[in-house]
Motif scaffolding. Sequence first.
Motif, short mmCIF file in Angstrom:
data_model
loop_
_atom_site.label_atom_id
_atom_site.label_comp_id
_atom_site.label_asym_id
_atom_site.label_seq_id
_atom_site.Cartn_x
_atom_site.Cartn_y
_atom_site.Cartn_z
N ALA A 108 -3.04 8.79 2.30
CA ALA A 108 -2.34 10.07 2.45
C ALA A 108 -2.33 10.43 3.93
CB ALA A 108 -3.06 11.16 1.65
N VAL A 109 -1.16 10.76 4.44
CA VAL A 109 -0.99 11.10 5.85
C VAL A 109 -0.44 12.52 5.93
CG1 VAL A 109 0.17 10.50 8.01
CG2 VAL A 109 -0.54 8.69 6.45
N LYS A 110 -1.23 13.43 6.51
CA LYS A 110 -0.80 14.82 6.66
C LYS A 110 -0.10 14.97 8.01
CE LYS A 110 -2.46 19.56 6.55
NZ LYS A 110 -3.67 20.42 6.50
N ALA A 123 -6.12 9.94 5.21
CA ALA A 123 -7.17 9.72 4.22
C ALA A 123 -6.85 8.47 3.42
CB ALA A 123 -7.28 10.92 3.28
N HIS A 124 -7.81 7.58 3.33
CA HIS A 124 -7.67 6.37 2.52
C HIS A 124 -8.24 6.67 1.14
CE1 HIS A 124 -6.51 3.45 5.69
NE2 HIS A 124 -6.99 4.42 6.44
N ILE A 145 -0.83 1.40 9.80
CA ILE A 145 -0.68 2.75 9.24
C ILE A 145 -0.76 3.74 10.41
CG2 ILE A 145 -1.75 4.42 7.68
CD1 ILE A 145 -1.41 2.19 5.85
N PRO A 146 0.06 4.78 10.43
CA PRO A 146 -0.03 5.75 11.52
C PRO A 146 -1.44 6.34 11.64
CG PRO A 146 1.93 6.14 10.20
CD PRO A 146 1.11 5.12 9.48
N ARG A 147 -1.85 6.61 12.88
CA ARG A 147 -3.18 7.16 13.15
C ARG A 147 -3.06 8.60 13.64
NH1 ARG A 147 -5.70 2.59 16.90
NH2 ARG A 147 -3.59 2.59 17.69
N ILE A 148 -4.17 9.32 13.55
CA ILE A 148 -4.21 10.72 13.98
C ILE A 148 -3.74 10.81 15.43
CG2 ILE A 148 -5.75 12.67 14.46
CD1 ILE A 148 -7.44 11.71 12.06
N GLY A 149 -2.86 11.77 15.69
CA GLY A 149 -2.32 12.00 17.03
C GLY A 149 -1.02 11.29 17.30
N GLU A 150 -0.70 10.25 16.54
CA GLU A 150 0.56 9.53 16.74
C GLU A 150 1.72 10.34 16.17
OE1 GLU A 150 -0.89 4.90 16.75
OE2 GLU A 150 -0.01 5.68 14.92
N ILE A 168 0.86 -1.17 0.00
CA ILE A 168 0.00 0.00 0.00
C ILE A 168 0.90 1.23 0.00
CG2 ILE A 168 -1.72 1.30 1.30
CD1 ILE A 168 -2.58 -1.39 2.54
N ASP A 169 0.71 2.11 -0.99
CA ASP A 169 1.48 3.36 -1.04
C ASP A 169 0.95 4.31 0.03
OD1 ASP A 169 3.08 2.55 -3.12
OD2 ASP A 169 1.89 3.54 -4.66
#
Length: 77
Positions: free
Chosen positions: A69-71, A58-59, A34-39, A4-5
Amino acid sequence: MSGIDVVFIASGSNLEAVGTTSRRTIVFVPGQPIPRIGECVILAFGADARRWQVQDVAHVFENDSHGVAVKLIAPVD
């Protein structure tokens, strides 16, 4: 089995040129978390690795493929 990119997107004062946005793609294997919000994650967008906090995730599903996409933002120390 393909990976998964995961595209990490960072902007802000922790980058070498202030006001720029950088992207880095890492392929995650299925089952790898996959990293989660707040990590926090440690990534290098230039020469040095720095600590970033995950602000949003966002998946993206398109044509039978899955991307993420990870902001990132610079954490307040």
